[in-house]
Design a protein around this motif. Structure first.
Motif, PDB file in Angstrom:
ATOM      1  N   GLU A   1       0.825  -1.208   0.000  1.00  0.00           N
ATOM      2  CA  GLU A   1       0.000   0.000   0.000  1.00  0.00           C
ATOM      3  C   GLU A   1       0.860   1.259   0.000  1.00  0.00           C
ATOM      4  O   GLU A   1       0.638   2.184  -0.777  1.00  0.00           O
ATOM      5  CB  GLU A   1      -0.855   0.014   1.274  1.00  0.00           C
ATOM      6  N   ALA A   2       1.855   1.282   0.888  1.00  0.00           N
ATOM      7  CA  ALA A   2       2.756   2.433   0.958  1.00  0.00           C
ATOM      8  C   ALA A   2       3.555   2.557  -0.343  1.00  0.00           C
ATOM      9  O   ALA A   2       3.727   3.652  -0.877  1.00  0.00           O
ATOM     10  CB  ALA A   2       3.693   2.314   2.160  1.00  0.00           C
ATOM     11  N   GLU A   3       4.024   1.433  -0.856  1.00  0.00           N
ATOM     12  CA  GLU A   3       4.790   1.459  -2.112  1.00  0.00           C
ATOM     13  C   GLU A   3       3.947   2.028  -3.251  1.00  0.00           C
ATOM     14  O   GLU A   3       4.443   2.794  -4.084  1.00  0.00           O
ATOM     15  CB  GLU A   3       5.277   0.062  -2.474  1.00  0.00           C
ATOM     16  N   ALA A   4       2.662   1.695  -3.273  1.00  0.00           N
ATOM     17  CA  ALA A   4       1.778   2.226  -4.313  1.00  0.00           C
ATOM     18  C   ALA A   4       1.639   3.738  -4.198  1.00  0.00           C
ATOM     19  O   ALA A   4       1.510   4.431  -5.210  1.00  0.00           O
ATOM     20  CB  ALA A   4       0.406   1.561  -4.233  1.00  0.00           C
ATOM     21  N   LEU A   5       1.695   4.265  -2.971  1.00  0.00           N
ATOM     22  CA  LEU A   5       1.600   5.717  -2.767  1.00  0.00           C
ATOM     23  C   LEU A   5       2.866   6.439  -3.211  1.00  0.00           C
ATOM     24  O   LEU A   5       2.809   7.410  -3.954  1.00  0.00           O
ATOM     25  CB  LEU A   5       1.333   6.037  -1.295  1.00  0.00           C
ATOM     26  N   HIS A   6       4.016   5.971  -2.731  1.00  0.00           N
ATOM     27  CA  HIS A   6       5.254   6.711  -3.001  1.00  0.00           C
ATOM     28  C   HIS A   6       6.036   6.199  -4.198  1.00  0.00           C
ATOM     29  O   HIS A   6       6.923   6.883  -4.693  1.00  0.00           O
ATOM     30  CB  HIS A   6       6.148   6.800  -1.763  1.00  0.00           C
ATOM     31  N   GLY A   7       5.716   5.010  -4.680  1.00  0.00           N
ATOM     32  CA  GLY A   7       6.361   4.496  -5.881  1.00  0.00           C
ATOM     33  C   GLY A   7       7.804   4.062  -5.702  1.00  0.00           C
ATOM     34  O   GLY A   7       8.536   3.914  -6.676  1.00  0.00           O
ATOM     35  N   ILE A   8       8.216   3.846  -4.475  1.00  0.00           N
ATOM     36  CA  ILE A   8       9.598   3.430  -4.203  1.00  0.00           C
ATOM     37  C   ILE A   8       9.575   1.944  -3.845  1.00  0.00           C
ATOM     38  O   ILE A   8       8.852   1.529  -2.945  1.00  0.00           O
ATOM     39  CB  ILE A   8      10.201   4.257  -3.051  1.00  0.00           C
ATOM     40  N   SER A   9      10.371   1.157  -4.547  1.00  0.00           N
ATOM     41  CA  SER A   9      10.413  -0.290  -4.311  1.00  0.00           C
ATOM     42  C   SER A   9      11.669  -0.659  -3.525  1.00  0.00           C
ATOM     43  O   SER A   9      12.650   0.094  -3.516  1.00  0.00           O
ATOM     44  CB  SER A   9      10.421  -1.036  -5.647  1.00  0.00           C
ATOM     45  N   PRO A  10      11.660  -1.833  -2.901  1.00  0.00           N
ATOM     46  CA  PRO A  10      12.880  -2.301  -2.228  1.00  0.00           C
ATOM     47  C   PRO A  10      14.065  -2.387  -3.199  1.00  0.00           C
ATOM     48  O   PRO A  10      15.203  -2.091  -2.830  1.00  0.00           O
ATOM     49  CB  PRO A  10      12.489  -3.685  -1.705  1.00  0.00           C
ATOM     50  N   GLN A  11      13.788  -2.745  -4.446  1.00  0.00           N
ATOM     51  CA  GLN A  11      14.866  -2.839  -5.445  1.00  0.00           C
ATOM     52  C   GLN A  11      15.475  -1.460  -5.724  1.00  0.00           C
ATOM     53  O   GLN A  11      16.698  -1.341  -5.903  1.00  0.00           O
ATOM     54  CB  GLN A  11      14.330  -3.459  -6.747  1.00  0.00           C
ATOM     55  N   MET A  12      14.626  -0.440  -5.762  1.00  0.00           N
ATOM     56  CA  MET A  12      15.142   0.934  -5.959  1.00  0.00           C
ATOM     57  C   MET A  12      16.058   1.334  -4.815  1.00  0.00           C
ATOM     58  O   MET A  12      17.093   1.966  -5.029  1.00  0.00           O
ATOM     59  CB  MET A  12      13.991   1.939  -6.051  1.00  0.00           C
TER      60      MET A  12
END
Length: 168
Positions: free
Chosen positions: A53-64
């Motif tokens: 959910e948070a990743e969908a908001l900020h667009g930052i992935s663990p891979q990034m």
């Protein structure tokens, strides 16, 4: 005038959904200058929570974070340098919490207090209608949300608009 400075963090998840850690921090000064850093997770955070959910908001992935994130020590040192001489404000107490999490992970003391932006506005004597008008104008100019770099710039713009209106 370049101060005050406004800080904003993005985190691995919303605190109500688990133990979150900081993944991005941005600081903006009212002169328009700003900096943003992706934070490479420390080993201890690898077992903390991540929220889709948070990743969908900020667009930052663990891979990034692994490929583009900077070591937390570097982020903290550059952030301290950028805010030197400024009081630092945030619109939520969670931002100070995530600064504390960052500092604790690298065994550094909290380098500066993060004050609540509402206190600054109250101390300056801004009225609710003035704050609402400045916030609406800042959102019109900088509409992108849930990115630390954009949120910090928008908060700095709110303060700048308020201070300019006061001088007029």
């Amino acid at each position: 005038m370049s101060c005050p400075a406004l800080i904003d963090f993005e985190a691995s998840c919303l605190p109500e959904y688990g133990q979150s850690y900081p993944i991005e921090v941005a600081v903006a000064r009212i002169d328009g200058s700003s900096r943003a850093w992706l934070i490479r997770p420390v080993e201890a955070w690898r077992y903390w929570d991540w929220s889709d959910e948070a990743e969908a908001l900020h667009g930052i992935s663990p891979q990034m974070l692994e490929s583009e994130g900077l070591p937390p020590q570097q982020v903290l040192a550059e952030m301290i340098d950028f805010v030197r001489g400024c009081n630092v404000y945030a619109d939520a107490d969670l931002d100070e919490y995530w600064l504390e999490v960052l500092c604790h992970a690298i065994r550094e003391p909290l380098p500066f207090p993060v004050r609540y932006l509402g206190e600054f506005m109250s101390e300056q004597g801004f009225t609710r209608p003035q704050v609402v008008a400045a916030l609406e104008e800042a959102k019109r100019r900088l509409p992108q949300e849930h990115l630390a770099r954009e949120d910090a710039k928008r908060l700095a713009l709110v303060v700048k608009l308020l201070l300019e209106g006061q001088a007029a």
